[in-house]
Design an enzyme around this catalytic site. Structure first.
Site, PDB file in Angstrom:
ATOM      1  CG  ASP A  92      -5.886 -70.123 101.411  1.00 17.51           C
ATOM      2  OD1 ASP A  92      -6.761 -71.003 101.313  1.00 17.51           O
ATOM      3  OD2 ASP A  92      -5.423 -69.738 102.502  1.00 17.51           O
ATOM      4  CD  GLU A 157      -7.506 -73.906 106.200  1.00 16.63           C
ATOM      5  OE1 GLU A 157      -7.646 -74.453 107.304  1.00 16.63           O
ATOM      6  OE2 GLU A 157      -6.397 -73.773 105.647  1.00 16.63           O
TER       7      GLU A 157
END
Length: 452
Positions: A92, A157
């Site tokens: 991500d 994250e």
């Protein structure tokens, strides 16, 4: 490096690495599904899963984590009786921010005249995924991988929502390993091999202030009607002293960093501080960014200048982040920040606080055998350079979860996010030379660690 078979293999794989990173960067995998389609993150997760399967990983799975995102897991068995190493990165990315500020499209990996590859996630942390793959491929081509490898690619994250941490706690055997290589840090500067010894933790909250049932005409009511935006500005201003130091009631702001120094003029260049603008805070630069709490206002909801009307605002909202250094409990810091905001809200205004994310700070044991193995590996990958120890202002909440679940595990943090990478900003980039050298270092580390 040219006489080292591992280095030669990594060098030969760099065109493939660029092609794969191009594919990965193309996914708009921001794990904020109010802004970006969930399908983009799912596509990136599937890309990682397919890559692991192609490399011979077993038990490849998309893990549905409690925050609604997916992490990707795989296991590659090594020789019988070998140690186990967990390799971590995340797929991500941060939003591209102002796409007009990018010189090239943020989701198209582009090489510019300086030789760097530009694109969102190129360094943080899709490049880290490629680094792990390069290291494993180089070892495969030179006698095989001497350890059992667990691979985990996180899907949220950057959001700090804790999905993988909660999943790991519910499945405590899944990520157990002798050593963990977190590929989400970076060298102190390009060409200087560095492991990150400490991470600041983080707490983040949305602060909303309400004062009126609705907006009012500023000519008719301004001067007596309580302005929610003005109240919010006063609250946010209370979080900093005159010199810019973070001032939260009850939070100690005077710790010192012992380790690699950060020259102030170099920091100004790295941070691209405008001429004549002062740095904020006191103490050394390293004190300020690695050893002390730091508050940042990440965003404010209020009317934009264009189209604003002459109104007293009834409501205003801000997103506030507090970075928490080792030695301070993030949960306690969160309580102090919340109490400070409530105490400094003026005029009896109504304040509501919504917790968004939280993660504890982290401090590694740099005396462990894994660090010696990494130091030897980096000395080969970076001839003439000695491995350095630095802090990092960012937070990787999973580190503390792994340390708590597996106290025997040795945790190392390396990666591609050196200052020139400008992670989280417009025009993020990765140095292909750093990608090559760190991939060599990781491969040699795995070999050294297996023999230690």
């Amino acid at each position: 490096m040219s006489s080292n078979p591992v280095a030669e293999t990594v060098a030969s794989l760099m065109p493939r690495a660029r092609a794969e990173l191009t594919e990965l960067v193309a996914f708009r995998s921001v794990a904020d599904f109010e802004q970006f389609p969930r399908s983009e993150s799912e596509a990136a997760a599937n890309w990682v899963a397919d890559a692991l399967t192609a490399e011979g990983f077993q038990d490849v799975a998309l893990l549905d984590t409690p925050d609604g995102t997916q992490s990707v897991y795989g296991y590659l068995p090594g020789p019988e009786g070998a140690k186990t190493v967990l390799l971590y990165a995340h797929y991500d990315v941060q939003p591209p921010l102002d796409e007009a500020g990018w010189q090239t499209p943020p989701f198209e990996l582009t090489e510019r005249e300086d030789g760097r590859w530009y694109g969102r996630g190129a360094a943080d942390c899709k490049g880290g995924l490629i680094m792990h793959l390069l290291a494993l491929r180089a070892l495969k081509a030179d006698g095989g991988i001497p350890v059992h490898v667990k691979f985990i690619a996180e899907g949220s994250e950057e959001q700090g929502t804790g999905g993988l941490e909660r999943y790991a706690e519910a499945h405590p055997g899944l990520l157990d390993a002798n050593a963990v290589v977190i590929g989400d840090a970076g060298n102190f500067r390009t060409g200087l091999p560095t492991v990150t010894a400490t991470l600041r933790g983080m707490t983040m909250m949305r602060v909303r202030i309400d004062t009126l049932e609705g907006n009012l005409h500023s000519g008719q009511f301004g001067g007596a009607a309580p302005d929610a935006l003005a109240a919010l500005i006063r609250v946010l201003d209370s979080l900093r002293a005159k010199d810019g130091s973070t001032t939260i009631d009850g939070l100690t702001p005077d710790a010192s960093w012992e380790g690699l120094a950060y020259d102030e003029e170099q920091f100004r260049k790295d941070a691209k501080v405008l001429d004549g603008v002062e740095l904020i805070g006191d103490g050394t630069v390293a004190d300020r960014i690695w050893a002390r709490p730091a508050v940042t206002v990440l965003g404010i909801d209020c009317p934009p200048v264009v189209g604003a009307t002459p109104s007293v605002q009834a409501s205003a909202r801000a997103l506030v982040s507090l970075r928490v250094p080792p030695g301070i409990d993030a949960a306690e810091a969160n309580k102090l920040l919340r109490a400070h905001i409530e105490a400094h809200t003026p005029w009896g205004a109504r304040v509501s606080i919504e917790q968004v994310g939280q993660g504890q700070p982290f401090s590694a044991d740099t005396t462990s055998p894994a660090y010696a193995a990494m130091a030897d590996a980096m000395a080969v990958a970076y001839p003439g350079q000695e491995m350095q120890y630095a802090g990092q202002g960012g937070s990787i909440p999973l580190c503390n979860t792994l340390a708590a679940l597996y106290p025997h595990a040795e945790i190392l943090l390396i990666g591609l996010s050196e200052p020139a990478a400008q992670i989280h900003a417009v025009n993020e980039s990765v140095s292909p030379q750093e990608l090559e050298r760190l991939s060599i270092a990781e491969a040699l580390f795995l070999r050294n660690y297996a023999a230690s």
